[in-house]
Write a protein that holds these residues in place. Sequence first.
Motif, PDB file in Angstrom:
ATOM      1  N   ARG A  15       0.838  -1.209   0.000  1.00 47.80           N
ATOM      2  CA  ARG A  15       0.000   0.000   0.000  1.00 47.80           C
ATOM      3  C   ARG A  15       0.868   1.251   0.000  1.00 47.80           C
ATOM      4  NH1 ARG A  15      -1.226   2.718   4.266  1.00 47.80           N
ATOM      5  NH2 ARG A  15      -0.946   0.945   5.691  1.00 47.80           N
ATOM      6  N   HIS A  16       1.918   1.231   0.797  1.00 48.45           N
ATOM      7  CA  HIS A  16       2.812   2.387   0.875  1.00 48.45           C
ATOM      8  C   HIS A  16       3.505   2.654  -0.465  1.00 48.45           C
ATOM      9  CE1 HIS A  16       5.564   5.288   2.636  1.00 48.45           C
ATOM     10  NE2 HIS A  16       6.562   4.644   2.076  1.00 48.45           N
ATOM     11  N   ARG A  17       3.881   1.590  -1.157  1.00 49.50           N
ATOM     12  CA  ARG A  17       4.556   1.743  -2.447  1.00 49.50           C
ATOM     13  C   ARG A  17       3.572   2.025  -3.584  1.00 49.50           C
ATOM     14  NH1 ARG A  17       6.834  -2.455  -4.669  1.00 49.50           N
ATOM     15  NH2 ARG A  17       8.153  -1.136  -5.952  1.00 49.50           N
ATOM     16  N   GLY A  18       2.282   1.718  -3.351  1.00 48.86           N
ATOM     17  CA  GLY A  18       1.274   1.944  -4.385  1.00 48.86           C
ATOM     18  C   GLY A  18       1.270   0.899  -5.466  1.00 48.86           C
ATOM     19  N   SER A  19       1.794  -0.301  -5.160  1.00 49.27           N
ATOM     20  CA  SER A  19       1.791  -1.373  -6.152  1.00 49.27           C
ATOM     21  C   SER A  19       2.050  -2.704  -5.468  1.00 49.27           C
ATOM     22  CB  SER A  19       2.860  -1.141  -7.226  1.00 49.27           C
ATOM     23  OG  SER A  19       4.163  -1.228  -6.655  1.00 49.27           O
ATOM     24  N   GLY A  20       1.700  -3.770  -6.161  1.00 39.75           N
ATOM     25  CA  GLY A  20       1.930  -5.120  -5.655  1.00 39.75           C
ATOM     26  C   GLY A  20       0.866  -6.068  -6.154  1.00 39.75           C
ATOM     27  N   SER A  48     -12.478  -9.871  -1.305  1.00 39.03           N
ATOM     28  CA  SER A  48     -12.568  -8.791  -0.315  1.00 39.03           C
ATOM     29  C   SER A  48     -11.287  -7.957  -0.280  1.00 39.03           C
ATOM     30  CB  SER A  48     -12.851  -9.373   1.072  1.00 39.03           C
ATOM     31  OG  SER A  48     -14.123 -10.000   1.093  1.00 39.03           O
ATOM     32  N   LEU A  49     -10.147  -8.626  -0.303  1.00 33.27           N
ATOM     33  CA  LEU A  49      -8.878  -7.894  -0.334  1.00 33.27           C
ATOM     34  C   LEU A  49      -8.726  -7.120  -1.635  1.00 33.27           C
ATOM     35  CD1 LEU A  49      -6.417 -10.524   1.178  1.00 33.27           C
ATOM     36  CD2 LEU A  49      -7.295  -8.465   2.293  1.00 33.27           C
ATOM     37  N   ALA A  50      -9.188  -7.708  -2.736  1.00 35.00           N
ATOM     38  CA  ALA A  50      -9.067  -7.042  -4.034  1.00 35.00           C
ATOM     39  C   ALA A  50      -9.801  -5.711  -4.047  1.00 35.00           C
ATOM     40  CB  ALA A  50      -9.595  -7.952  -5.144  1.00 35.00           C
ATOM     41  N   TYR A  85      -8.064  -3.077  -1.570  1.00 29.34           N
ATOM     42  CA  TYR A  85      -6.751  -2.526  -1.903  1.00 29.34           C
ATOM     43  C   TYR A  85      -6.615  -2.063  -3.350  1.00 29.34           C
ATOM     44  CZ  TYR A  85      -5.047  -3.593   2.694  1.00 29.34           C
ATOM     45  OH  TYR A  85      -4.876  -3.589   4.060  1.00 29.34           O
ATOM     46  N   ALA A  86      -7.667  -2.197  -4.142  1.00 32.56           N
ATOM     47  CA  ALA A  86      -7.611  -1.696  -5.520  1.00 32.56           C
ATOM     48  C   ALA A  86      -7.258  -0.207  -5.587  1.00 32.56           C
ATOM     49  CB  ALA A  86      -8.935  -1.975  -6.234  1.00 32.56           C
ATOM     50  N   ARG A 131      -3.188  -5.539  -6.575  1.00 31.58           N
ATOM     51  CA  ARG A 131      -4.104  -6.509  -7.160  1.00 31.58           C
ATOM     52  C   ARG A 131      -4.041  -7.831  -6.389  1.00 31.58           C
ATOM     53  NH1 ARG A 131      -2.989  -8.493 -11.674  1.00 31.58           N
ATOM     54  NH2 ARG A 131      -0.787  -7.918 -11.898  1.00 31.58           N
ATOM     55  N   VAL A 132      -5.202  -8.465  -6.197  1.00 33.06           N
ATOM     56  CA  VAL A 132      -5.281  -9.730  -5.467  1.00 33.06           C
ATOM     57  C   VAL A 132      -6.135 -10.694  -6.280  1.00 33.06           C
ATOM     58  CG1 VAL A 132      -5.792 -10.848  -3.265  1.00 33.06           C
ATOM     59  CG2 VAL A 132      -5.243  -8.397  -3.315  1.00 33.06           C
ATOM     60  N   ASN A 133      -5.542 -11.819  -6.652  1.00 34.20           N
ATOM     61  CA  ASN A 133      -6.240 -12.822  -7.457  1.00 34.20           C
ATOM     62  C   ASN A 133      -6.021 -14.211  -6.876  1.00 34.20           C
ATOM     63  OD1 ASN A 133      -7.366 -11.254  -9.822  1.00 34.20           O
ATOM     64  ND2 ASN A 133      -5.203 -10.660  -9.959  1.00 34.20           N
ATOM     65  N   CYS A 134      -6.763 -15.155  -7.393  1.00 36.84           N
ATOM     66  CA  CYS A 134      -6.745 -16.517  -6.853  1.00 36.84           C
ATOM     67  C   CYS A 134      -6.719 -17.532  -7.992  1.00 36.84           C
ATOM     68  CB  CYS A 134      -7.991 -16.723  -5.986  1.00 36.84           C
ATOM     69  SG  CYS A 134      -8.128 -18.354  -5.227  1.00 36.84           S
ATOM     70  N   ILE A 135      -6.012 -18.613  -7.799  1.00 41.50           N
ATOM     71  CA  ILE A 135      -6.009 -19.733  -8.741  1.00 41.50           C
ATOM     72  C   ILE A 135      -6.651 -20.931  -8.059  1.00 41.50           C
ATOM     73  CG2 ILE A 135      -4.569 -21.365 -10.028  1.00 41.50           C
ATOM     74  CD1 ILE A 135      -2.501 -19.123 -10.288  1.00 41.50           C
TER      75      ILE A 135
END
Length: 267
Positions: free
Chosen positions: A137-142, A175-177, A180-181, A186-190
């Motif tokens: 979040r601090h970096r603005g990416s991940g 919920s995380l996606a 934090y969008a 970005r948060v995804n699942c396989i």
Amino acid sequence: MTQKLAGRTAVVVGGGQTPGATVGNGRAAALTYAREGADVLVVDRDLDSAEETAELIRKEGGTSLAHRADITVEADCESIAGAALDTYGRIDILHNNVGIVPAGRTEDLAAETWRRGFEINLTGMWLTCKAVLPHMRHRGSGTIVNISSMAGLLAGGETIAYNTSKAAVHSLTRSLAIEYAPHGVRVNCIAPGMMDTPMGVDANARAGGVSRDDVAAQRAAMVPMRRQGSGWDVARAALFLASDESAFITGVVLAVDGGFSLRAGIQ
């Protein structure tokens, strides 16, 4: 390789593997990320197994460090983030691969077995995300890639705790996606199907006292493509979700299952 992850750091939680004839999902992901240019922190409760993966990466010319952690312990999860930041200075990718298969029907299932399944499959994953997300979040990416299972989309009496905990992983991912969008994360699942991995085949063969070939054949027969997938299939999907090629994708549950979910009637 195309070096899609050059200059990035990936944390692979569950990057070791149980004994078996093939590569596991976590080890395959760690190797794939490294081959695409990422520095990789390999995390596992079994430090020797994590070190085996890290050494494989180093032998191929990559950069990797093994780190021991029990994801059910919050301080251990915080140590994961600390180790990555101390060693590499950043965390671009968090890959969550830890899971167990608690078995038993409702009336025969011990409450402790149910709790342990959720503690490892869900709460531990949430704790690793909680530890890493402030930095992202601090970096603005991940990017975060959670490994679930097709079981999370199915009903199963003998694996009710497993199925339910994996379904909860899908909800956690979404919920995380959405949370934090706005912060560029970005948060995804396989959701893998029938995979030819040590956990999927070798462990089941040992538990059932049958041959590995028999277990593999039974599992392959359930898949429309008439074969199992491999850890490399999951790793390639994870690479897509972790890379810029999926820059506008978040909150998805991606089936990697050879059409198994179609046969099961899942839309």
